[in-house]
Design a protein around this motif. Structure first.
Motif, PDB file in Angstrom:
ATOM      1  N   GLY A   1       0.757  -1.212  -0.055  1.00  0.00           N
ATOM      2  CA  GLY A   1      -0.011  -0.009   0.002  1.00  0.00           C
ATOM      3  C   GLY A   1       0.879   1.102  -0.080  1.00  0.00           C
ATOM      4  O   GLY A   1       0.617   2.215  -0.794  1.00  0.00           O
ATOM      5  N   ALA A   2       2.197   1.418   0.598  1.00  0.00           N
ATOM      6  CA  ALA A   2       2.823   2.387   0.779  1.00  0.00           C
ATOM      7  C   ALA A   2       3.427   2.708  -0.335  1.00  0.00           C
ATOM      8  O   ALA A   2       3.868   3.829  -0.797  1.00  0.00           O
ATOM      9  CB  ALA A   2       3.893   2.457   1.827  1.00  0.00           C
ATOM     10  N   ALA A   3       3.790   1.607  -1.464  1.00  0.00           N
ATOM     11  CA  ALA A   3       4.395   1.674  -2.677  1.00  0.00           C
ATOM     12  C   ALA A   3       3.548   2.410  -3.671  1.00  0.00           C
ATOM     13  O   ALA A   3       4.088   2.817  -4.599  1.00  0.00           O
ATOM     14  CB  ALA A   3       5.052   0.320  -3.125  1.00  0.00           C
ATOM     15  N   GLN A   4       2.314   2.309  -3.484  1.00  0.00           N
ATOM     16  CA  GLN A   4       1.247   2.948  -4.419  1.00  0.00           C
ATOM     17  C   GLN A   4       1.132   4.429  -4.229  1.00  0.00           C
ATOM     18  O   GLN A   4       0.834   4.928  -3.197  1.00  0.00           O
ATOM     19  CB  GLN A   4       0.010   2.233  -4.203  1.00  0.00           C
ATOM     20  CG  GLN A   4      -0.144   0.869  -4.444  1.00  0.00           C
ATOM     21  CD  GLN A   4      -0.033   0.437  -5.773  1.00  0.00           C
ATOM     22  OE1 GLN A   4      -0.297   0.881  -6.759  1.00  0.00           O
ATOM     23  NE2 GLN A   4       0.949  -0.885  -6.058  1.00  0.00           N
ATOM     24  N   PRO A   5       1.039   5.164  -5.232  1.00  0.00           N
ATOM     25  CA  PRO A   5       0.947   6.529  -5.166  1.00  0.00           C
ATOM     26  C   PRO A   5      -0.641   6.803  -4.821  1.00  0.00           C
ATOM     27  O   PRO A   5      -1.797   6.074  -5.256  1.00  0.00           O
ATOM     28  CB  PRO A   5       1.088   6.975  -6.539  1.00  0.00           C
ATOM     29  CG  PRO A   5       0.895   5.734  -7.769  1.00  0.00           C
ATOM     30  CD  PRO A   5       1.460   4.752  -6.732  1.00  0.00           C
ATOM     31  N   SER A   6      -0.730   7.510  -3.996  1.00  0.00           N
ATOM     32  CA  SER A   6      -2.108   7.835  -3.451  1.00  0.00           C
ATOM     33  C   SER A   6      -2.833   8.887  -4.637  1.00  0.00           C
ATOM     34  O   SER A   6      -2.680   9.834  -4.482  1.00  0.00           O
ATOM     35  CB  SER A   6      -2.046   8.783  -2.293  1.00  0.00           C
ATOM     36  OG  SER A   6      -3.249   8.863  -1.603  1.00  0.00           O
ATOM     37  N   ALA A   7      -3.842   8.254  -5.098  1.00  0.00           N
ATOM     38  CA  ALA A   7      -4.802   9.087  -6.074  1.00  0.00           C
ATOM     39  C   ALA A   7      -5.922   9.812  -5.097  1.00  0.00           C
ATOM     40  O   ALA A   7      -6.340  11.087  -5.571  1.00  0.00           O
ATOM     41  CB  ALA A   7      -5.505   8.127  -6.876  1.00  0.00           C
ATOM     42  N   ALA A   8      -5.755   9.682  -3.858  1.00  0.00           N
ATOM     43  CA  ALA A   8      -7.066  10.487  -3.125  1.00  0.00           C
ATOM     44  C   ALA A   8      -6.443  11.497  -2.458  1.00  0.00           C
ATOM     45  O   ALA A   8      -7.004  12.376  -1.747  1.00  0.00           O
ATOM     46  CB  ALA A   8      -7.307   9.514  -1.946  1.00  0.00           C
ATOM     47  N   ASP A   9      -4.901  11.778  -2.753  1.00  0.00           N
ATOM     48  CA  ASP A   9      -4.421  12.936  -2.093  1.00  0.00           C
ATOM     49  C   ASP A   9      -4.505  14.260  -2.896  1.00  0.00           C
ATOM     50  O   ASP A   9      -3.630  14.438  -3.943  1.00  0.00           O
ATOM     51  CB  ASP A   9      -2.716  12.714  -1.970  1.00  0.00           C
ATOM     52  CG  ASP A   9      -2.149  13.684  -0.989  1.00  0.00           C
ATOM     53  OD1 ASP A   9      -3.010  14.959  -0.549  1.00  0.00           O
ATOM     54  OD2 ASP A   9      -0.911  13.613  -0.767  1.00  0.00           O
ATOM     55  N   PRO A  10      -5.339  15.247  -2.674  1.00  0.00           N
ATOM     56  CA  PRO A  10      -5.644  16.103  -3.500  1.00  0.00           C
ATOM     57  C   PRO A  10      -4.469  17.378  -3.565  1.00  0.00           C
ATOM     58  O   PRO A  10      -4.473  18.274  -4.385  1.00  0.00           O
ATOM     59  CB  PRO A  10      -7.004  16.818  -3.355  1.00  0.00           C
ATOM     60  CG  PRO A  10      -7.155  16.482  -1.573  1.00  0.00           C
ATOM     61  CD  PRO A  10      -6.352  15.058  -1.576  1.00  0.00           C
ATOM     62  N   THR A  11      -3.589  17.290  -2.373  1.00  0.00           N
ATOM     63  CA  THR A  11      -2.630  18.332  -2.422  1.00  0.00           C
ATOM     64  C   THR A  11      -1.547  18.027  -3.211  1.00  0.00           C
ATOM     65  O   THR A  11      -0.516  18.774  -3.623  1.00  0.00           O
ATOM     66  CB  THR A  11      -2.246  18.398  -0.872  1.00  0.00           C
ATOM     67  OG1 THR A  11      -1.537  16.912  -0.531  1.00  0.00           O
ATOM     68  CG2 THR A  11      -3.105  18.856   0.034  1.00  0.00           C
ATOM     69  N   GLN A  12      -1.376  16.807  -3.928  1.00  0.00           N
ATOM     70  CA  GLN A  12      -0.390  16.216  -4.601  1.00  0.00           C
ATOM     71  C   GLN A  12      -0.794  16.311  -6.148  1.00  0.00           C
ATOM     72  O   GLN A  12      -1.739  15.438  -6.367  1.00  0.00           O
ATOM     73  CB  GLN A  12       0.261  14.912  -4.543  1.00  0.00           C
ATOM     74  CG  GLN A  12       1.020  15.068  -2.954  1.00  0.00           C
ATOM     75  CD  GLN A  12       2.169  15.760  -2.821  1.00  0.00           C
ATOM     76  OE1 GLN A  12       2.835  15.990  -4.000  1.00  0.00           O
ATOM     77  NE2 GLN A  12       2.402  16.431  -1.694  1.00  0.00           N
ATOM     78  N   PRO A  13      -0.301  17.291  -6.899  1.00  0.00           N
ATOM     79  CA  PRO A  13      -0.852  17.271  -8.433  1.00  0.00           C
ATOM     80  C   PRO A  13      -0.129  16.116  -8.983  1.00  0.00           C
ATOM     81  O   PRO A  13       0.800  15.501  -8.589  1.00  0.00           O
ATOM     82  CB  PRO A  13      -0.232  18.697  -8.738  1.00  0.00           C
ATOM     83  CG  PRO A  13       0.961  18.951  -7.959  1.00  0.00           C
ATOM     84  CD  PRO A  13       0.664  18.226  -6.825  1.00  0.00           C
ATOM     85  N   PRO A  14      -0.923  15.736 -10.183  1.00  0.00           N
ATOM     86  CA  PRO A  14      -0.492  14.493 -10.865  1.00  0.00           C
ATOM     87  C   PRO A  14       0.656  14.907 -11.560  1.00  0.00           C
ATOM     88  O   PRO A  14       1.139  15.956 -12.003  1.00  0.00           O
ATOM     89  CB  PRO A  14      -1.335  14.241 -11.872  1.00  0.00           C
ATOM     90  CG  PRO A  14      -2.241  15.463 -12.046  1.00  0.00           C
ATOM     91  CD  PRO A  14      -2.158  16.163 -10.701  1.00  0.00           C
ATOM     92  N   LEU A  15       1.924  13.892 -11.785  1.00  0.00           N
ATOM     93  CA  LEU A  15       3.391  14.267 -12.645  1.00  0.00           C
ATOM     94  C   LEU A  15       3.235  13.659 -13.825  1.00  0.00           C
ATOM     95  O   LEU A  15       2.711  12.705 -14.232  1.00  0.00           O
ATOM     96  CB  LEU A  15       4.402  13.810 -11.557  1.00  0.00           C
ATOM     97  CG  LEU A  15       4.630  14.230 -10.175  1.00  0.00           C
ATOM     98  CD1 LEU A  15       5.602  13.545  -9.314  1.00  0.00           C
ATOM     99  CD2 LEU A  15       4.683  15.701 -10.151  1.00  0.00           C
ATOM    100  N   ARG A  16       3.860  14.627 -14.722  1.00  0.00           N
ATOM    101  CA  ARG A  16       4.371  13.896 -15.862  1.00  0.00           C
ATOM    102  C   ARG A  16       5.694  14.024 -15.948  1.00  0.00           C
ATOM    103  O   ARG A  16       6.477  15.107 -15.946  1.00  0.00           O
ATOM    104  CB  ARG A  16       3.764  14.678 -17.177  1.00  0.00           C
ATOM    105  CG  ARG A  16       4.401  14.146 -18.493  1.00  0.00           C
ATOM    106  CD  ARG A  16       3.518  14.700 -19.526  1.00  0.00           C
ATOM    107  NE  ARG A  16       2.004  13.843 -19.478  1.00  0.00           N
ATOM    108  CZ  ARG A  16       1.266  14.822 -20.146  1.00  0.00           C
ATOM    109  NH1 ARG A  16       1.704  15.634 -20.955  1.00  0.00           N
ATOM    110  NH2 ARG A  16       0.073  14.072 -20.220  1.00  0.00           N
ATOM    111  N   GLY A  17       6.542  12.687 -15.810  1.00  0.00           N
ATOM    112  CA  GLY A  17       8.268  12.977 -15.699  1.00  0.00           C
ATOM    113  C   GLY A  17       8.196  13.562 -14.201  1.00  0.00           C
ATOM    114  O   GLY A  17       7.800  12.963 -13.267  1.00  0.00           O
TER     115      GLY A  17
END
Length: 91
Positions: A49-65
């Motif tokens: 679970g810790a290795a998965q990026p959190s999709a529910a965290d709105p404070t972290q914008p999605p990354l491209r590279g």
């Protein structure tokens, strides 16, 4: 939801966790399926679970590279927009 309490030995360290019944059942099933101890099953599931990026965290914008993606806008951002913003911000 009711919580269960159990002791787990994790890498030589003993700790007590309060885990909800459904999570404990999932961990027990994982332990049986993988033929490991309950403590090892909990460790494996936590690591997964810790290795998965959190999709529910709105404070972290999605990354491209290594660059954050900005929200989609209805307009095209031009160099003129950037210059005006830089002037307004004093850059």
């Amino acid at each position: 939801m009711r919580q269960s309490r159990f002791d787990a030995s994790l890498t030589g360290m003993r700790t007590t966790l309060n885990i909800e019944d459904d999570a404990l059942l999932a961990a027990r099933l994982h332990a049986q399926r993988e033929r490991v101890s309950l403590g090892e099953a909990v460790s494996q599931l936590l690591r997964r679970g810790a290795a998965q990026p959190s999709a529910a965290d709105p404070t972290q914008p999605p990354l491209r590279g290594r660059f954050a993606l900005l929200p989609q806008r209805d307009e095209v951002i031009t160099t003129q927009h950037v210059r005006e913003l830089m002037e307004r911000e004093g850059l």
